[in-house]
Design a protein around this motif. Sequence first.
Motif, PDB file in Angstrom:
ATOM      1  N   ALA A  28       0.905  -1.288  -0.132  1.00  0.00           N
ATOM      2  CA  ALA A  28      -0.107  -0.064   0.063  1.00  0.00           C
ATOM      3  C   ALA A  28       0.972   1.221  -0.014  1.00  0.00           C
ATOM      4  N   ALA A  29       1.745   1.138   0.804  1.00  0.00           N
ATOM      5  CA  ALA A  29       2.888   2.233   0.824  1.00  0.00           C
ATOM      6  C   ALA A  29       3.689   2.465  -0.311  1.00  0.00           C
ATOM      7  N   LEU A  30       4.015   1.492  -1.150  1.00  0.00           N
ATOM      8  CA  LEU A  30       4.670   1.631  -2.437  1.00  0.00           C
ATOM      9  C   LEU A  30       3.800   1.984  -3.564  1.00  0.00           C
ATOM     10  N   ARG A  31       2.407   2.062  -3.491  1.00  0.00           N
ATOM     11  CA  ARG A  31       1.585   2.304  -4.424  1.00  0.00           C
ATOM     12  C   ARG A  31       1.393   3.997  -4.311  1.00  0.00           C
ATOM     13  N   LEU A  32       1.724   4.634  -3.134  1.00  0.00           N
ATOM     14  CA  LEU A  32       1.316   5.772  -3.039  1.00  0.00           C
ATOM     15  C   LEU A  32       2.455   6.738  -3.170  1.00  0.00           C
ATOM     16  N   ALA A  61       7.773  -4.650  -3.026  1.00  0.00           N
ATOM     17  CA  ALA A  61       8.241  -4.021  -4.174  1.00  0.00           C
ATOM     18  C   ALA A  61       8.005  -4.601  -5.695  1.00  0.00           C
ATOM     19  N   LYS A  62       8.410  -5.952  -5.715  1.00  0.00           N
ATOM     20  CA  LYS A  62       8.442  -6.590  -6.855  1.00  0.00           C
ATOM     21  C   LYS A  62       6.945  -6.765  -7.214  1.00  0.00           C
ATOM     22  N   ARG A  66       8.152  -2.015  -8.499  1.00  0.00           N
ATOM     23  CA  ARG A  66       8.995  -1.136  -7.938  1.00  0.00           C
ATOM     24  C   ARG A  66      10.369  -1.697  -7.731  1.00  0.00           C
ATOM     25  N   ARG A  67      11.343  -0.615  -8.018  1.00  0.00           N
ATOM     26  CA  ARG A  67      12.743  -1.126  -7.411  1.00  0.00           C
ATOM     27  C   ARG A  67      13.247  -0.423  -6.041  1.00  0.00           C
ATOM     28  N   LEU A  68      13.868  -1.021  -5.414  1.00  0.00           N
ATOM     29  CA  LEU A  68      14.507  -0.379  -3.943  1.00  0.00           C
ATOM     30  C   LEU A  68      15.890  -0.202  -4.138  1.00  0.00           C
ATOM     31  N   LYS A  69      16.398   0.955  -3.522  1.00  0.00           N
ATOM     32  CA  LYS A  69      17.920   0.986  -3.558  1.00  0.00           C
ATOM     33  C   LYS A  69      18.043   1.434  -2.043  1.00  0.00           C
ATOM     34  N   GLU A  70      18.622   0.492  -1.402  1.00  0.00           N
ATOM     35  CA  GLU A  70      18.982   0.606   0.259  1.00  0.00           C
ATOM     36  C   GLU A  70      20.058   1.804   0.240  1.00  0.00           C
ATOM     37  N   LEU A  71      19.462   2.962   1.059  1.00  0.00           N
ATOM     38  CA  LEU A  71      20.386   3.790   1.260  1.00  0.00           C
ATOM     39  C   LEU A  71      21.062   3.872   2.769  1.00  0.00           C
ATOM     40  N   ARG A  72      20.334   3.276   3.602  1.00  0.00           N
ATOM     41  CA  ARG A  72      21.054   2.905   4.989  1.00  0.00           C
ATOM     42  C   ARG A  72      20.192   2.083   5.736  1.00  0.00           C
ATOM     43  N   PRO A  73      20.858   1.131   6.601  1.00  0.00           N
ATOM     44  CA  PRO A  73      20.100   0.432   7.362  1.00  0.00           C
ATOM     45  C   PRO A  73      19.916   0.800   8.688  1.00  0.00           C
TER      46      PRO A  73
END
Length: 95
Positions: A28-32, A61-62, A66-73
């Motif tokens: 739901a968050a990724l759709r927004l 995400a898949k 959508r594609r995710l790029k990790e910026l920070r854990p």
Amino acid sequence: IILDPPSFSRSPRKVFSTAKDLPALHAAALRLLEPGGLLITSINSAQVPAAQFRAEVETAAKKEGRRLKELRPLGSPPDSFPGVHAMKGWIFRVD
């Protein structure tokens, strides 16, 4: 979008549990979220291992294309609660 859901909550219409509802919450968050937006997601639950949590975010995400790029854990400082790894999360840029 910042997601930091409780481990468990109950309302008149729904019972939420991180153990079963994280994939739908992330989808739901990724759709927004607009392309290039940030998804900051964390949980504080010893019942959901970090690998499972990460896999559920990636699956959502898949599913949403959508594609995710990790910026920070994200996580607890190592000396806060030695041996307890309940706090976990990541900051992702979403394309």
